[in-house]
Each structure stands twice: as structure tokens, then as C-alpha cells.
Design a protein around this motif. Structure first.
Motif, PDB file in Angstrom:
ATOM      1  N   TRP A  80     -24.982 -24.109  28.794  1.00 15.55           N
ATOM      2  CA  TRP A  80     -23.784 -24.679  29.416  1.00 15.55           C
ATOM      3  C   TRP A  80     -23.727 -24.326  30.907  1.00 15.55           C
ATOM      4  O   TRP A  80     -23.359 -25.166  31.735  1.00 15.55           O
ATOM      5  N   ALA A  81     -24.089 -23.094  31.246  1.00 18.61           N
ATOM      6  CA  ALA A  81     -24.074 -22.684  32.654  1.00 18.61           C
ATOM      7  C   ALA A  81     -25.081 -23.497  33.464  1.00 18.61           C
ATOM      8  O   ALA A  81     -24.772 -23.967  34.567  1.00 18.61           O
ATOM      9  N   MET A  82     -26.275 -23.678  32.928  1.00 14.35           N
ATOM     10  CA  MET A  82     -27.299 -24.452  33.636  1.00 14.35           C
ATOM     11  C   MET A  82     -26.875 -25.917  33.778  1.00 14.35           C
ATOM     12  O   MET A  82     -27.093 -26.538  34.826  1.00 14.35           O
ATOM     13  N   THR A  83     -26.247 -26.453  32.736  1.00 15.35           N
ATOM     14  CA  THR A  83     -25.742 -27.829  32.802  1.00 15.35           C
ATOM     15  C   THR A  83     -24.698 -27.961  33.900  1.00 15.35           C
ATOM     16  O   THR A  83     -24.709 -28.922  34.683  1.00 15.35           O
TER      17      THR A  83
ATOM     18  N   VAL B  84     -22.700 -25.969  44.236  1.00 15.81           N
ATOM     19  CA  VAL B  84     -22.487 -24.653  43.619  1.00 15.81           C
ATOM     20  C   VAL B  84     -23.849 -24.003  43.350  1.00 15.81           C
ATOM     21  O   VAL B  84     -24.053 -22.821  43.632  1.00 15.81           O
ATOM     22  N   ALA B  85     -24.791 -24.788  42.827  1.00 13.69           N
ATOM     23  CA  ALA B  85     -26.134 -24.274  42.543  1.00 13.69           C
ATOM     24  C   ALA B  85     -26.800 -23.780  43.827  1.00 13.69           C
ATOM     25  O   ALA B  85     -27.454 -22.733  43.834  1.00 13.69           O
TER      26      ALA B  85
END
Length: 173
Positions: free
Chosen positions: A133-136, A144-145
Motif C-alpha cells: 500500500w505504501a509503494m502504491t 511525495v516519492a
């Protein structure tokens, strides 16, 4: 939290990343397509070595859980001999139930190991799902990434992985 012990992957065995490697092995093996599932008459041949890899992982985790139980038995015995209290965790509770056998069902060491293993795997699965979920979320929010990547690069650099000791310095993460 499960065993009342705090450790990192490097603390588990003398070889450093053995636990990490075994967790990776299990997760990759679980996600593998097994020909034997589709052609049961050749499953016994274990053509891809999936059963062999899972047996190796099972034996590894069994040794870890045995060690955890042995340490708890020794700590429990020492505390009882010295007539003192100690911080109890789920392993201590299970050992206490096994000792007292007040339940209708007998709880043996194998049962305790199975419960610990189930909780350990459940914790791993929860973590894997959280990471997905965090990577998605990061993929869906590239700014943000980028900001997170800049923080990692400035604190950790590009030549190593983030470690637990880095986390206090990573406000954005």
C-alpha cells in the motif's frame, strides 16, 4: 512483540542476513507457480524444487522458534527459582497453559511452535501488505516519492540500504 525480544535481522544468526534471506526465499516461493499444482501426477517429482525450498525454510524457522522457546523456558525457570516476577509475553502465556493443562485440550511444544509460527507469518504478511500500500501511494504521488528519495539520499546515501538506526533522523519518512 511476540517473543518479548527486540532484534534486527542481523541479530538472529551469526551469518547476518540469514533470516532476511530465508524470509525472501519463503515469500518468493509462496508466490511461485508450481507445475505440480496443475499436474498433480508429477507433483511428487518437485521439478522446480519448491517443496525442497519450503522444507529448508521450515527447518530454519523451526530452529529459530525452538531457540525462542528454550530461552523462555530458561528465563521462566530462573524467575520461578528466584521467586520473582518477569515481563510475560505470548510465549510465556502458552508455556504456562502447557504447564497447567487446565484446558480440555492438551497443549504440547509442537502446538506452541505452530502458534508462534502462525503469529510470526501473520506479522510478516501484514507488513508485506502495508509495504504494498505504501509503494502504491508513492507511485500515485510522484512528488511525495521524490521528496522521500531526496531525504533517503541525504541521510543514507546511495550505497547502502536504510537501517533501523537511520529512522530517527528521517522526519519525512
Amino acid at each position: 512483540m511476540l517473543t518479548g525480544t527486540r532484534f534486527s535481522y542481523d541479530d538472529v544468526s551469526g551469518s547476518g542476513g540469514e533470516l532476511r534471506d530465508m524470509v525472501r526465499e519463503v515469500t518468493s516461493t509462496i508466490g511461485s507457480i508450481n507445475i505440480g499444482d496443475f499436474l498433480p501426477y508429477i507433483d511428487w517429482m518437485d521439478l522446480q524444487g519448491i517443496k525442497k525450498r519450503m522444507k529448508k525454510a521450515h527447518n530454519f524457522f523451526d530452529r529459530i522458534v525452538e531457540r525462542i522457546i528454550d530461552v523462555h523456558v530458561e528465563q521462566r525457570k530462573r524467575a520461578l527459582d528466584e521467586n520473582r516476577e518477569w515481563a510475560k509475553d505470548i510465549v510465556d502465556v502458552l508455556l504456562g497453559v502447557a504447564e497447567s493443562q487446565t484446558l480440555e485440550m492438551e497443549i504440547r511444544r509442537e502446538n506452541i511452535k505452530a502458534i508462534i509460527f502462525d503469529l510470526f507469518i501473520g506479522g510478516m504478511e501484514t507488513m508485506a501488505t502495508t509495504m504494498e500500500w505504501a509503494m502504491t501511494a508513492l507511485i500515485r504521488h510522484p512528488l511525495v516519492a521524490k521528496k522521500l528519495q531526496e531525504e533517503i539520499d541525504s541521510i543514507v546515501g546511495k550505497d547502502r540500504m536504510v537501517t533501523e538506526s537511520d529512522l530517527p533522523n528521517m522526519d519525512y519518512l
